[in-house]
Design a protein around this motif. Structure first.
Motif, PDB file in Angstrom:
ATOM      1  N   SER A  16       0.808  -1.223   0.000  1.00 24.34           N
ATOM      2  CA  SER A  16       0.000   0.000   0.000  1.00 24.34           C
ATOM      3  C   SER A  16       0.840   1.272   0.000  1.00 24.34           C
ATOM      4  N   GLY A  17       2.121   1.149   0.314  1.00 24.33           N
ATOM      5  CA  GLY A  17       2.976   2.326   0.365  1.00 24.33           C
ATOM      6  C   GLY A  17       3.126   2.914   1.751  1.00 24.33           C
ATOM      7  N   LYS A  18       2.619   2.224   2.768  1.00 26.64           N
ATOM      8  CA  LYS A  18       2.665   2.766   4.124  1.00 26.64           C
ATOM      9  C   LYS A  18       4.082   2.946   4.648  1.00 26.64           C
ATOM     10  N   SER A  19       4.998   2.038   4.306  1.00 30.47           N
ATOM     11  CA  SER A  19       6.381   2.178   4.775  1.00 30.47           C
ATOM     12  C   SER A  19       7.034   3.418   4.187  1.00 30.47           C
ATOM     13  N   THR A  20       6.786   3.662   2.914  1.00 28.90           N
ATOM     14  CA  THR A  20       7.310   4.869   2.267  1.00 28.90           C
ATOM     15  C   THR A  20       6.738   6.117   2.924  1.00 28.90           C
ATOM     16  N   GLN A  21       5.438   6.115   3.192  1.00 29.32           N
ATOM     17  CA  GLN A  21       4.809   7.282   3.791  1.00 29.32           C
ATOM     18  C   GLN A  21       5.280   7.502   5.233  1.00 29.32           C
ATOM     19  N   ALA A  22       5.511   6.428   5.968  1.00 31.94           N
ATOM     20  CA  ALA A  22       6.045   6.566   7.320  1.00 31.94           C
ATOM     21  C   ALA A  22       7.421   7.218   7.284  1.00 31.94           C
ATOM     22  N   ARG A  23       8.262   6.784   6.354  1.00 34.08           N
ATOM     23  CA  ARG A  23       9.602   7.358   6.230  1.00 34.08           C
ATOM     24  C   ARG A  23       9.547   8.823   5.819  1.00 34.08           C
ATOM     25  N   LEU A  24       8.707   9.157   4.850  1.00 38.70           N
ATOM     26  CA  LEU A  24       8.598  10.543   4.396  1.00 38.70           C
ATOM     27  C   LEU A  24       8.095  11.455   5.504  1.00 38.70           C
ATOM     28  N   LEU A  25       7.128  10.972   6.281  1.00 37.16           N
ATOM     29  CA  LEU A  25       6.632  11.774   7.395  1.00 37.16           C
ATOM     30  C   LEU A  25       7.743  12.019   8.410  1.00 37.16           C
ATOM     31  N   ALA A  26       8.494  10.984   8.730  1.00 38.10           N
ATOM     32  CA  ALA A  26       9.594  11.135   9.685  1.00 38.10           C
ATOM     33  C   ALA A  26      10.607  12.160   9.190  1.00 38.10           C
ATOM     34  N   GLU A  27      10.952  12.094   7.912  1.00 41.40           N
ATOM     35  CA  GLU A  27      11.923  13.032   7.351  1.00 41.40           C
ATOM     36  C   GLU A  27      11.404  14.467   7.402  1.00 41.40           C
ATOM     37  N   THR A  28      10.129  14.656   7.111  1.00 39.30           N
ATOM     38  CA  THR A  28       9.550  15.996   7.115  1.00 39.30           C
ATOM     39  C   THR A  28       9.511  16.580   8.525  1.00 39.30           C
ATOM     40  N   LEU A  29       9.082  15.773   9.492  1.00 35.65           N
ATOM     41  CA  LEU A  29       9.010  16.271  10.869  1.00 35.65           C
ATOM     42  C   LEU A  29      10.399  16.568  11.418  1.00 35.65           C
ATOM     43  N   GLU A  30      11.364  15.710  11.107  1.00 39.06           N
ATOM     44  CA  GLU A  30      12.743  15.954  11.556  1.00 39.06           C
ATOM     45  C   GLU A  30      13.285  17.247  10.967  1.00 39.06           C
ATOM     46  N   ALA A  31      12.957  17.523   9.705  1.00 42.02           N
ATOM     47  CA  ALA A  31      13.413  18.760   9.067  1.00 42.02           C
ATOM     48  C   ALA A  31      12.815  19.993   9.727  1.00 42.02           C
ATOM     49  N   ARG A  32      11.710  19.814  10.426  1.00 44.84           N
ATOM     50  CA  ARG A  32      11.061  20.909  11.140  1.00 44.84           C
ATOM     51  C   ARG A  32      11.499  20.990  12.603  1.00 44.84           C
ATOM     52  N   GLY A  33      12.488  20.179  12.957  1.00 41.75           N
ATOM     53  CA  GLY A  33      13.043  20.246  14.298  1.00 41.75           C
ATOM     54  C   GLY A  33      12.351  19.389  15.328  1.00 41.75           C
ATOM     55  N   ILE A  34      11.526  18.481  14.894  1.00 34.99           N
ATOM     56  CA  ILE A  34      10.807  17.594  15.807  1.00 34.99           C
ATOM     57  C   ILE A  34      11.615  16.312  15.993  1.00 34.99           C
ATOM     58  N   ASP A  35      11.743  15.882  17.220  1.00 35.49           N
ATOM     59  CA  ASP A  35      12.509  14.667  17.531  1.00 35.49           C
ATOM     60  C   ASP A  35      11.639  13.449  17.230  1.00 35.49           C
ATOM     61  N   VAL A  36      12.060  12.640  16.268  1.00 38.73           N
ATOM     62  CA  VAL A  36      11.254  11.528  15.755  1.00 38.73           C
ATOM     63  C   VAL A  36      11.996  10.204  15.913  1.00 38.73           C
ATOM     64  N   VAL A  37      11.265   9.159  16.272  1.00 39.16           N
ATOM     65  CA  VAL A  37      11.774   7.792  16.225  1.00 39.16           C
ATOM     66  C   VAL A  37      10.945   7.037  15.197  1.00 39.16           C
ATOM     67  N   LEU A  38      11.588   6.579  14.130  1.00 38.93           N
ATOM     68  CA  LEU A  38      10.922   5.784  13.090  1.00 38.93           C
ATOM     69  C   LEU A  38      11.220   4.317  13.361  1.00 38.93           C
ATOM     70  N   THR A  39      10.175   3.520  13.501  1.00 35.00           N
ATOM     71  CA  THR A  39      10.366   2.115  13.854  1.00 35.00           C
ATOM     72  C   THR A  39       9.367   1.256  13.077  1.00 35.00           C
ATOM     73  N   ARG A  40       9.362  -0.048  13.340  1.00 33.16           N
ATOM     74  CA  ARG A  40       8.504  -0.935  12.557  1.00 33.16           C
ATOM     75  C   ARG A  40       8.117  -2.152  13.385  1.00 33.16           C
ATOM     76  N   GLU A  41       7.072  -2.832  12.897  1.00 30.22           N
ATOM     77  CA  GLU A  41       6.665  -4.108  13.498  1.00 30.22           C
ATOM     78  C   GLU A  41       6.384  -5.129  12.395  1.00 30.22           C
ATOM     79  N   PRO A  42       6.654  -6.404  12.671  1.00 30.33           N
ATOM     80  CA  PRO A  42       7.389  -6.845  13.855  1.00 30.33           C
ATOM     81  C   PRO A  42       8.821  -6.363  13.765  1.00 30.33           C
ATOM     82  N   GLY A  43       9.423  -6.057  14.906  1.00 31.69           N
ATOM     83  CA  GLY A  43      10.779  -5.544  14.943  1.00 31.69           C
ATOM     84  C   GLY A  43      10.854  -4.296  15.797  1.00 31.69           C
TER      85      GLY A  43
END
Length: 213
Positions: A16-43
């Protein structure tokens, strides 16, 4: 930029593209100075990553649905203890590619009427739901084609075929209604940037509410 902890999960059928969208969101928020942890399940933690290899590789019939529920719950507990909760306690935004809703669907619904078992174990061992869940909605046939084209070793669930993907899509949409307060459904059958724009818009609204509360 100080922000309260916020737990965001991404859900959707395979491809569905959810992994790509999760990564893009993390990159955008980090660029705005927000502290982000990008993770996944299982894992998402050392122990959970070991369990990931057990459940996502091998023959489709390698594990029964009940065994899978136990394995996923064990992985999620380790992930919660070692990654998610410490990050939330530190005021970070946690973006997780899949969480308990995937287990509710893949093991609890599609492979037997075990949803009640999933929810009981979740309540007993996890006890945490995301603050918001972004469901990337996708046509099952297109999603499966995308997923199989990746040609990774983690194809055990893709091997169940299109019927599973159809059941999953219907199940995820039903979950979005059941948990309407935390779900946002985004049409994934568009250009990546268009989808990312809609994802960012709904997340910004939640972040603003979190700051005000």
């Amino acid at each position: 930029m100080s922000q309260p902890g916020l737990f965001i999960s991404f859900e959707g059928i395979d491809g569905s593209g959810k992994s790509t969208q999760a990564r893009l969101l993390a990159e955008t928020l980090e660029a705005r100075g927000i502290d982000v942890v990008l993770t996944r399940e299982p894992g998402g933690s050392p122990g959970a990553e070991e369990i990931r290899a057990l459940v996502l590789q091998g023959d489709p019939d390698r594990w029964s649905a009940r065994t899978e529920i136990l394995l996923f719950t064990a992985a999620r507990r380790d992930h919660l203890e070692r990654t998610i909760q410490p990050a939330l306690d530190a005021g970070k935004v946690v973006i997780c590619d899949r969480f308990a809703d995937s287990t509710r669907m893949y093991q609890g619904l599609s492979r037997g009427d075990l949803r009640a078992m999933v929810d009981q174990l979740h309540s007993l061992m996890i006890g945490v739901e995301p603050d918001m869940t972004i469901l990337i909605d996708m046509d099952p046939a297109k999603g499966l084609s995308r997923a199989l084209s990746r040609q990774t070793v983690e194809e055990r669930f893709e091997d169940f075929g299109e019927d599973l993907q159809k059941a999953m899509r219907a199940g995820f949409l039903a979950l979005a209604k059941e948990y309407a307060a935390r779900f946002e459904v985004i049409d994934g059958a568009r250009e990546i940037d268009e989808v990312a724009g809609d994802v960012l818009a709904v997340v910004q609204t939640r972040l603003e509410k979190a700051v005000q509360s």
